[in-house]
Design a protein around this motif. Structure first.
Motif, PDB file in Angstrom:
ATOM      1  N   GLU A  66      50.381 -28.043  66.156  1.00 16.34           N
ATOM      2  CA  GLU A  66      49.587 -27.338  65.127  1.00 16.34           C
ATOM      3  C   GLU A  66      47.969 -27.692  65.305  1.00 16.34           C
ATOM      4  OE1 GLU A  66      50.106 -25.861  61.928  1.00 16.34           O
ATOM      5  OE2 GLU A  66      52.144 -25.650  62.551  1.00 16.34           O
ATOM      6  N   LEU A  67      47.225 -26.578  64.882  1.00 15.78           N
ATOM      7  CA  LEU A  67      45.916 -26.622  65.386  1.00 15.78           C
ATOM      8  C   LEU A  67      45.291 -27.667  64.017  1.00 15.78           C
ATOM      9  CD1 LEU A  67      45.106 -22.960  66.041  1.00 15.78           C
ATOM     10  CD2 LEU A  67      44.660 -24.892  67.408  1.00 15.78           C
ATOM     11  N   MET A  68      44.314 -28.378  64.477  1.00 16.13           N
ATOM     12  CA  MET A  68      43.851 -29.288  63.289  1.00 16.13           C
ATOM     13  C   MET A  68      42.694 -28.854  62.601  1.00 16.13           C
ATOM     14  SD  MET A  68      43.552 -32.495  65.840  1.00 16.13           S
ATOM     15  CE  MET A  68      43.442 -33.895  64.590  1.00 16.13           C
ATOM     16  N   MET A  69      42.664 -29.074  61.086  1.00 20.30           N
ATOM     17  CA  MET A  69      41.956 -28.371  60.192  1.00 20.30           C
ATOM     18  C   MET A  69      40.815 -29.288  59.852  1.00 20.30           C
ATOM     19  SD  MET A  69      43.680 -25.822  59.689  1.00 20.30           S
ATOM     20  CE  MET A  69      45.233 -25.121  59.883  1.00 20.30           C
ATOM     21  N   GLU A  70      40.744 -30.705  60.316  1.00 20.56           N
ATOM     22  CA  GLU A  70      39.642 -31.603  60.008  1.00 20.56           C
ATOM     23  C   GLU A  70      38.279 -31.384  60.909  1.00 20.56           C
ATOM     24  OE1 GLU A  70      43.990 -33.638  59.596  1.00 20.56           O
ATOM     25  OE2 GLU A  70      42.890 -32.458  60.989  1.00 20.56           O
ATOM     26  N   CYS A 106      49.791 -22.395  63.828  1.00 20.55           N
ATOM     27  CA  CYS A 106      48.721 -22.631  62.727  1.00 20.55           C
ATOM     28  C   CYS A 106      49.493 -22.278  61.480  1.00 20.55           C
ATOM     29  CB  CYS A 106      47.568 -21.948  62.853  1.00 20.55           C
ATOM     30  SG  CYS A 106      46.382 -22.208  62.030  1.00 20.55           S
ATOM     31  N   ASN A 107      50.637 -23.034  61.289  1.00 19.47           N
ATOM     32  CA  ASN A 107      51.362 -22.873  60.062  1.00 19.47           C
ATOM     33  C   ASN A 107      51.221 -23.791  58.751  1.00 19.47           C
ATOM     34  OD1 ASN A 107      52.835 -21.226  61.647  1.00 19.47           O
ATOM     35  ND2 ASN A 107      54.059 -22.715  62.385  1.00 19.47           N
ATOM     36  N   LYS A 108      50.312 -24.496  58.857  1.00 16.03           N
ATOM     37  CA  LYS A 108      50.023 -25.411  57.809  1.00 16.03           C
ATOM     38  C   LYS A 108      48.619 -25.369  56.861  1.00 16.03           C
ATOM     39  CE  LYS A 108      53.174 -28.790  59.463  1.00 16.03           C
ATOM     40  NZ  LYS A 108      53.365 -30.303  59.792  1.00 16.03           N
ATOM     41  N   ILE A 109      48.070 -24.181  56.897  1.00 14.40           N
ATOM     42  CA  ILE A 109      46.769 -23.849  56.100  1.00 14.40           C
ATOM     43  C   ILE A 109      47.104 -24.215  54.863  1.00 14.40           C
ATOM     44  CG2 ILE A 109      45.008 -22.092  55.571  1.00 14.40           C
ATOM     45  CD1 ILE A 109      45.915 -20.512  57.984  1.00 14.40           C
ATOM     46  N   PRO A 110      45.775 -25.090  54.185  1.00 15.60           N
ATOM     47  CA  PRO A 110      45.944 -25.554  53.122  1.00 15.60           C
ATOM     48  C   PRO A 110      45.950 -24.516  51.899  1.00 15.60           C
ATOM     49  CG  PRO A 110      44.399 -26.878  54.266  1.00 15.60           C
ATOM     50  CD  PRO A 110      44.883 -25.855  55.093  1.00 15.60           C
ATOM     51  N   LEU A 111      46.613 -24.545  50.648  1.00 17.18           N
ATOM     52  CA  LEU A 111      46.552 -23.605  49.826  1.00 17.18           C
ATOM     53  C   LEU A 111      45.397 -23.166  49.323  1.00 17.18           C
ATOM     54  CD1 LEU A 111      48.290 -21.832  48.185  1.00 17.18           C
ATOM     55  CD2 LEU A 111      48.548 -23.346  46.472  1.00 17.18           C
ATOM     56  N   PHE A 140      39.238 -19.424  59.387  1.00 23.77           N
ATOM     57  CA  PHE A 140      40.378 -19.991  59.768  1.00 23.77           C
ATOM     58  C   PHE A 140      41.682 -19.143  59.253  1.00 23.77           C
ATOM     59  CE2 PHE A 140      40.872 -23.993  62.129  1.00 23.77           C
ATOM     60  CZ  PHE A 140      42.104 -23.874  62.758  1.00 23.77           C
ATOM     61  N   CYS A 141      41.681 -18.954  58.031  1.00 22.89           N
ATOM     62  CA  CYS A 141      42.669 -18.203  57.172  1.00 22.89           C
ATOM     63  C   CYS A 141      42.590 -16.748  57.593  1.00 22.89           C
ATOM     64  CB  CYS A 141      42.431 -17.854  55.853  1.00 22.89           C
ATOM     65  SG  CYS A 141      42.677 -19.722  54.932  1.00 22.89           S
ATOM     66  N   GLN A 142      41.577 -16.007  58.014  1.00 23.71           N
ATOM     67  CA  GLN A 142      41.621 -14.853  58.331  1.00 23.71           C
ATOM     68  C   GLN A 142      42.097 -14.540  59.882  1.00 23.71           C
ATOM     69  OE1 GLN A 142      40.199 -11.739  57.035  1.00 23.71           O
ATOM     70  NE2 GLN A 142      40.563 -12.939  55.388  1.00 23.71           N
ATOM     71  N   PHE A 143      41.936 -15.696  60.857  1.00 22.77           N
ATOM     72  CA  PHE A 143      42.272 -15.470  61.887  1.00 22.77           C
ATOM     73  C   PHE A 143      43.310 -16.597  62.511  1.00 22.77           C
ATOM     74  CE2 PHE A 143      38.192 -13.694  61.816  1.00 22.77           C
ATOM     75  CZ  PHE A 143      38.304 -12.185  61.942  1.00 22.77           C
ATOM     76  N   TYR A 144      44.028 -17.121  61.608  1.00 22.36           N
ATOM     77  CA  TYR A 144      44.904 -18.270  62.122  1.00 22.36           C
ATOM     78  C   TYR A 144      46.040 -17.927  63.235  1.00 22.36           C
ATOM     79  CZ  TYR A 144      48.746 -16.567  59.305  1.00 22.36           C
ATOM     80  OH  TYR A 144      49.791 -15.751  58.638  1.00 22.36           O
ATOM     81  N   LYS A 145      46.420 -16.675  63.045  1.00 20.73           N
ATOM     82  CA  LYS A 145      47.164 -16.394  64.183  1.00 20.73           C
ATOM     83  C   LYS A 145      46.895 -15.966  65.489  1.00 20.73           C
ATOM     84  CE  LYS A 145      50.586 -13.815  61.019  1.00 20.73           C
ATOM     85  NZ  LYS A 145      51.124 -12.587  60.868  1.00 20.73           N
ATOM     86  N   GLU A 146      45.474 -15.533  65.454  1.00 19.03           N
ATOM     87  CA  GLU A 146      44.715 -15.416  66.585  1.00 19.03           C
ATOM     88  C   GLU A 146      44.314 -16.763  67.248  1.00 19.03           C
ATOM     89  OE1 GLU A 146      44.171 -13.589  63.866  1.00 19.03           O
ATOM     90  OE2 GLU A 146      44.156 -11.620  64.419  1.00 19.03           O
TER      91      GLU A 146
END
Length: 321
Positions: free
Chosen positions: A220-224, A294-299, A279-285
């Motif tokens: 999972e890509l890191m969001m921090e 990238c399946n755990k993007i914060p709500l 990140f939300c716009q291009f998480y798949k890319e």
């Protein structure tokens, strides 16, 4: 558009405009180019902004650069022709070399002539026997130089800027961009001036996932951000560490370049609203590009309103325009 007096905030203002442009275009490839080579990307944007300014139509169908250049050319060529006529050999019993030296002396205050003056006149290594015809040839060539440059500036394209001795987009890039060193972790660029003393720093850092950092177990890509991770106990490894593990908070021990960066540990400095939206716009890319997940993007990232993103750009970069 750009002031000759470059201040610390002008770099931030430019960043804001680039962020706005990326936001409007919504092109993942452009984001990747910006992240991977920010300096080149910023130089390209500066060139585009300078081009838009220089080639804006301002008077009688003429662009700004064409109008100003023509005024300067007209005055300069007229003054040079006067120099030619002033040093006429038709009534003076002097040698051609003396005439040429007199012309140099007269023209020095108009243009920075050198010994290659014949290149301009297309008269290199010509034996001058008819000075009246020579003067006519010089005047004709000066007029052709004026017409040629007028055509160049009239085209209104980027190549016109490259034809200038002092290229405005390059000069501005050197002054505005300042330090171009990048964070060794997330790749954000140092915000300080080019000759700044002390350590490199940035007012914010990207979420590390944009640079490809991910959990090695889950992929999972890191969001921090770097700031958050440097305040914790997690570790990283990469090419710079020869794949040896280091705790984020001990990043300075990797090498001298890592040591030159001041990344303030702070658990509250999460990714900016702008980069959360990216990140939300291009998480798949991002996941595909970095061969990760990238399946755990914060709500709350998913619920970001675009108008808030645009407003955050101005706030983040102190752009009051």
């Amino acid at each position: 558009m750009f002031s000759s007096h470059v201040t610390y905030s002008s770099k931030l203002t430019l960043y804001a405009k680039v962020m706005e442009d990326l936001f409007e275009k919504r092109d993942f490839g452009m984001y990747i180019r910006f992240i991977n080579d920010t300096n080149t990307a910023m130089e390209s944007w500066i060139k585009m902004y300078v081009s838009d300014y220089c080639f804006e139509i301002v008077e009688s169908g003429k662009n700004r650069l064409e109008k100003q250049a023509n005024e300067i050319l007209e005055d300069s060529i007229e003054a040079l022709i006067k120099c030619v006529k002033k040093n006429s050999l038709s009534t003076k019993d002097i040698s051609f070399q003396v005439w040429l030296q007199n012309f140099y002396n007269c023209a020095q205050g108009i243009v920075p002539f050198s010994e290659t003056v014949f290149d301009l006149f297309d008269m290199k290594e010509v034996e001058v026997t008819d000075f009246i015809q020579f003067e006519k040839k010089v005047i004709k060539n000066l007029e052709e130089v004026q017409k040629s440059h007028e055509r160049i500036f009239r085209t209104g394209n980027l190549e016109s800027l490259n034809s200038l001795v002092e290229k405005p987009h390059i000069s501005l890039a050197k002054n505005i961009l300042g330090c171009t060193k990048r964070c060794p972790l997330c790749y954000v660029t140092c915000i300080k001036t080019s000759d700044h003393p002390g350590e490199h720093s940035a007012p914010y850092h990207y979420p590390l996932g944009v640079a490809g950092y991910h959990d090695e177990k889950t992929k999972e890509l890191m969001m921090e951000t770097c700031n958050v991770l440097c305040a914790g106990e997690l570790s990283f490894r990469n090419y710079d560490t020869y794949h040896k593990w280091y705790k984020y908070k001990d990043y300075r021990s990797v090498d001298e370049y890592y040591k030159s960066w001041n990344i303030a540990p702070n658990t509250s400095l999460e990714a900016s609203l702008y980069w959360q939206w990216v990140f939300c716009q291009f998480y798949k890319e991002f996941a595909e590009y970095h061969m990760a997940k990238c399946n755990k993007i914060p709500l709350k990232w998913k619920n970001i309103v675009e108008e808030d993103v645009k407003n955050s750009i101005k706030i983040k970069f102190n752009d009051s325009s």
